[in-house]
Design a protein around this motif. Structure first.
Motif, mmCIF file in Angstrom:
data_model
loop_
_atom_site.group_PDB
_atom_site.id
_atom_site.type_symbol
_atom_site.label_atom_id
_atom_site.label_comp_id
_atom_site.label_asym_id
_atom_site.label_seq_id
_atom_site.Cartn_x
_atom_site.Cartn_y
_atom_site.Cartn_z
ATOM 1 N N PRO A 115 -0.303 16.606 -2.181
ATOM 2 C CA PRO A 115 -1.183 17.225 -1.179
ATOM 3 C C PRO A 115 -1.944 16.182 -0.369
ATOM 4 N N HIS A 116 -2.075 16.457 0.910
ATOM 5 C CA HIS A 116 -2.756 15.524 1.806
ATOM 6 C C HIS A 116 -4.229 15.396 1.453
ATOM 7 N N SER A 117 -4.702 14.149 1.483
ATOM 8 C CA SER A 117 -6.146 13.875 1.391
ATOM 9 C C SER A 117 -6.453 12.782 2.393
ATOM 10 N N GLU A 118 -7.627 12.873 3.021
ATOM 11 C CA GLU A 118 -7.956 11.905 4.060
ATOM 12 C C GLU A 118 -8.089 10.482 3.522
ATOM 13 N N PRO A 119 -8.629 10.280 2.315
ATOM 14 C CA PRO A 119 -8.648 8.908 1.780
ATOM 15 C C PRO A 119 -7.257 8.307 1.650
ATOM 16 N N ASP A 120 -6.259 9.098 1.239
ATOM 17 C CA ASP A 120 -4.894 8.590 1.144
ATOM 18 C C ASP A 120 -4.342 8.265 2.538
ATOM 19 N N ALA A 121 -4.664 9.118 3.514
ATOM 20 C CA ALA A 121 -4.203 8.871 4.878
ATOM 21 C C ALA A 121 -4.768 7.553 5.404
ATOM 22 N N ALA A 133 0.952 6.871 9.458
ATOM 23 C CA ALA A 133 1.801 5.697 9.240
ATOM 24 C C ALA A 133 3.212 6.183 8.941
ATOM 25 N N PRO A 134 4.197 5.306 9.069
ATOM 26 C CA PRO A 134 5.570 5.713 8.733
ATOM 27 C C PRO A 134 5.729 5.896 7.233
ATOM 28 N N LEU A 135 6.593 6.840 6.858
ATOM 29 C CA LEU A 135 6.868 7.119 5.449
ATOM 30 C C LEU A 135 8.375 7.185 5.237
ATOM 31 N N PRO A 136 8.857 6.773 4.061
ATOM 32 C CA PRO A 136 10.293 6.903 3.777
ATOM 33 C C PRO A 136 10.672 8.370 3.621
ATOM 34 N N GLU A 137 11.962 8.640 3.733
ATOM 35 C CA GLU A 137 12.433 10.018 3.613
ATOM 36 C C GLU A 137 12.096 10.584 2.241
ATOM 37 N N GLY A 138 11.872 11.900 2.219
ATOM 38 C CA GLY A 138 11.528 12.577 0.977
ATOM 39 C C GLY A 138 11.130 14.005 1.265
ATOM 40 N N SER A 139 10.758 14.723 0.216
ATOM 41 C CA SER A 139 10.351 16.117 0.395
ATOM 42 C C SER A 139 9.045 16.184 1.171
ATOM 43 N N ALA A 140 8.900 17.281 1.918
ATOM 44 C CA ALA A 140 7.693 17.456 2.734
ATOM 45 C C ALA A 140 7.176 18.874 2.583
ATOM 46 N N PRO A 141 6.661 19.223 1.405
ATOM 47 C CA PRO A 141 6.129 20.581 1.224
ATOM 48 C C PRO A 141 4.905 20.809 2.103
ATOM 49 N N ARG A 142 4.627 22.081 2.355
ATOM 50 C CA ARG A 142 3.483 22.422 3.189
ATOM 51 C C ARG A 142 2.200 21.856 2.572
ATOM 52 N N GLY A 143 1.389 21.229 3.422
ATOM 53 C CA GLY A 143 0.131 20.664 2.953
ATOM 54 C C GLY A 143 0.239 19.255 2.417
ATOM 55 N N SER A 144 1.443 18.683 2.401
ATOM 56 C CA SER A 144 1.632 17.341 1.854
ATOM 57 C C SER A 144 1.222 16.279 2.872
ATOM 58 N N LEU A 145 1.067 15.043 2.384
ATOM 59 C CA LEU A 145 0.720 13.929 3.254
ATOM 60 C C LEU A 145 1.816 13.705 4.291
ATOM 61 N N ARG A 146 3.088 13.807 3.879
ATOM 62 C CA ARG A 146 4.183 13.597 4.814
ATOM 63 C C ARG A 146 4.158 14.652 5.916
ATOM 64 N N ARG A 147 3.913 15.914 5.557
ATOM 65 C CA ARG A 147 3.861 16.970 6.567
ATOM 66 C C ARG A 147 2.702 16.741 7.541
ATOM 67 N N GLU A 148 1.564 16.276 7.012
ATOM 68 C CA GLU A 148 0.414 16.024 7.884
ATOM 69 C C GLU A 148 0.659 14.836 8.806
ATOM 70 N N ALA A 168 0.832 -1.208 0.000
ATOM 71 C CA ALA A 168 0.000 0.000 0.000
ATOM 72 C C ALA A 168 0.862 1.251 0.000
ATOM 73 N N LEU A 169 1.988 1.208 0.681
ATOM 74 C CA LEU A 169 2.886 2.353 0.754
ATOM 75 C C LEU A 169 3.432 2.701 -0.620
ATOM 76 N N GLY A 170 3.660 1.688 -1.454
ATOM 77 C CA GLY A 170 4.189 1.931 -2.785
ATOM 78 C C GLY A 170 3.204 2.576 -3.726
ATOM 79 N N CYS A 171 1.946 2.641 -3.336
ATOM 80 C CA CYS A 171 0.900 3.207 -4.202
ATOM 81 C C CYS A 171 0.548 4.649 -3.848
ATOM 82 N N VAL A 172 1.238 5.230 -2.865
ATOM 83 C CA VAL A 172 0.891 6.567 -2.380
ATOM 84 C C VAL A 172 2.087 7.500 -2.549
ATOM 85 N N ASP A 173 1.819 8.701 -3.049
ATOM 86 C CA ASP A 173 2.839 9.736 -3.173
ATOM 87 C C ASP A 173 2.798 10.594 -1.915
#
Length: 483
Positions: A197-203, A245-260, A188-193
């Motif tokens: 931008p963060h969306s609750e369905p992706d979360a 959930a845990p995420l691999p290292e990467g960019s975390a722009p404001r409003g992104s799933l990683r930032r959230e 599942a992690l491989g299917c998410v960018d």
């Protein structure tokens, strides 16, 4: 005007917060003075990892402290003139349902009680007659034992307080990759960018398989399955603080799933972990950590190594050591004694108990060294809070086997008697720990079994609690000095 009004409200909130802290400080000092000078209170924390038997331990401990006929190794028991249950001091914490749990264990068709799902408390008070000249002058005194029951998964969460989201993600993803149970989550992690931008369905698309993986890993015998509230969510189920959930290292722009996810991780520490530490854990001065070491050995080398690392991490959550009298008066607590107990010793013959204890000592060696260095007294032993088996010896294929026999489920809603040989534990614990540290996937030439015994039918005689193995020695280490 609106700005001035907001400033006024902000100042009022700050003043109220300061006043609340001062009030809590005064109450803490008052409680500390009362405990230190008049009626001592022992706050015993009881925790353990999954299936370690916390509920059974507390139930049997209380029953055997009320009726002490089976507690010969509790040295202070001779000074106890009376023991009785009292209302707990904290009205906001659930009471440990001792009576219901004891009824389950002593019923005509006994069964194991429900496991720990949240924090609960129970107060057991003793009338103690001091010996010698002091006893003749002072008369009996009251000692309170406050037993605090909490899930082991919550204890592991305290280790998150010193970790960033990035640090936790690295470890959590490494664990998921090393465990077969993590495959669906990693897919599942491989299917998410994560940078999108963060969306609750992706979360939810990540949080749900991550939670399912944690539950599967715990069922497979792994110990480190944080965050613990993902396993025991209670009223927080479905809330954003449990949707990350845990995420691999990467960019975390404001409003992104990683930032959230990073924000929610910090909120989890702030809103879930820190209140538990402040309200419950920080007040404990004696602690027992129950460990299903036999279950980990049965699950294999990976589970044993995971347990060893978990035991080492657990000590980071404690503040071990001794507190001076002045600090005790001010309500400051440190864990003075910690017992690591391998449970279910009744699942193997007594001739192997010393080997199980040696394995337990080796498992927690790193953890114990940390605590001993800080001044806390620590110990490790093998126990059975409730003895569910009897021992027997049989000849099998020209070999003499030491067995245990007890009730097991018959698959049809009833029970039957079964004799069981778990395998022979090695004399040298390194034969268990070395393959685990080296990443072995299975034991070479040895098999270690586990039988799920049911409680034995029993009739308790007057002044005797339920049968056990070394529960009196555990109690002596934990509270004997206070009696």
């Amino acid at each position: 005007m609106l700005v001035k009004e907001n400033r006024r409200k902000g100042k009022a909130l700050i003043i109220n917060d300061i006043a609340d802290r001062i009030l809590r400080g005064v109450e803490t000092v008052q409680d500390g003075v009362n405990e230190a000078l008049f009626e001592p209170v022992i706050r015993l924390g009881v925790t353990g990892l999954s299936r370690a038997g916390k509920t059974v331990f507390i139930t049997s401990l209380v029953a055997n402290l009320l009726d002490r006929g089976r507690m010969p190794q509790l040295g202070g028991s001779a000074a106890i003139t009376a023991a009785y249950l009292q209302p707990q001091p904290d009205d906001t914490v659930a009471r440990f349902d001792y009576e219901a749990h004891l009824a389950a264990l002593t019923a005509p068709d006994p069964h194991w009680p429900q496991s720990t799902r949240a924090v609960s408390e129970l107060r057991l008070s003793f009338k103690v007659q001091p010996t010698g000249l002091l006893g003749a002058i002072s008369g009996p005194r009251t000692v309170h034992l406050d037993i605090v029951d909490y899930p082991g998964e919550w204890l592991l969460d305290l280790g998150l307080m010193d970790k960033s989201y990035a640090d936790w993600s690295v470890q959590a993803l490494a664990d998921a990759q090393a465990r077969d149970e993590g495959a669906a989550f990693l897919e599942a992690l491989g299917c998410v960018d994560a940078g999108a931008p963060h969306s609750e369905p992706d979360a939810k698309a990540l949080a749900e398989p991550f939670t399912a993986y944690l539950n599967a890993a715990r069922a497979a015998g792994y110990s480190d399955c944080t965050p613990g509230r993902f396993l025991l969510p209670g009223e927080m189920a479905g809330s954003p603080v449990l949707t990350f959930a845990p995420l691999p290292e990467g960019s975390a722009p404001r409003g992104s799933l990683r930032r959230e996810f990073e924000r929610r991780f910090e909120a989890y520490k702030r809103e879930v972990v820190r209140p538990f530490f402040r309200d419950h854990f920080a007040k404990i001065d004696r602690q027992i950590v129950l460990v299903d070491a036999l279950g980990a050995i049965h699950a294999g080398p990976k589970a044993v190594e995971d347990l060893r690392r978990t035991m080492a991490d657990i000590l980071s959550a404690f503040r071990p050591g001794r507190v001076g009298r002045l600090f005790a008066l001010l309500g400051q607590k440190k864990v003075e004694r910690i017992l690591f107990a391998a449970t279910k010793a009744d699942h193997i013959h007594h001739s192997q108990h010393a080997r199980l204890t040696a394995i337990m000592e080796a498992l927690v060696r790193e953890a114990r060294d940390r605590a001993d260095y800080s001044g806390a007294a620590t110990s490790a032993m093998s126990i059975a809070a409730l003895r569910a088996t009897v021992e027997e010896t049989r000849d099998h294929g020209g070999q003499t086997l030491d067995l245990v026999r007890g009730r097991v489920a018959d698959g049809q809603g009833g029970s039957k008697q079964a004799a069981f040989y778990a395998g022979e534990l090695p004399q040298d614990p390194a034969h268990i720990l070395a393959p685990a540290r080296q990443g072995a996937t299975a034991w070479l030439g040895d098999e270690y079994g586990v039988m799920q015994f049911l409680p034995a039918q029993m009739t308790l005689r007057p002044h005797e609690g339920p049968p056990h193995i070394r529960l009196d020695r555990a109690a002596e280490f934990l509270i004997g000095d206070k009696l």
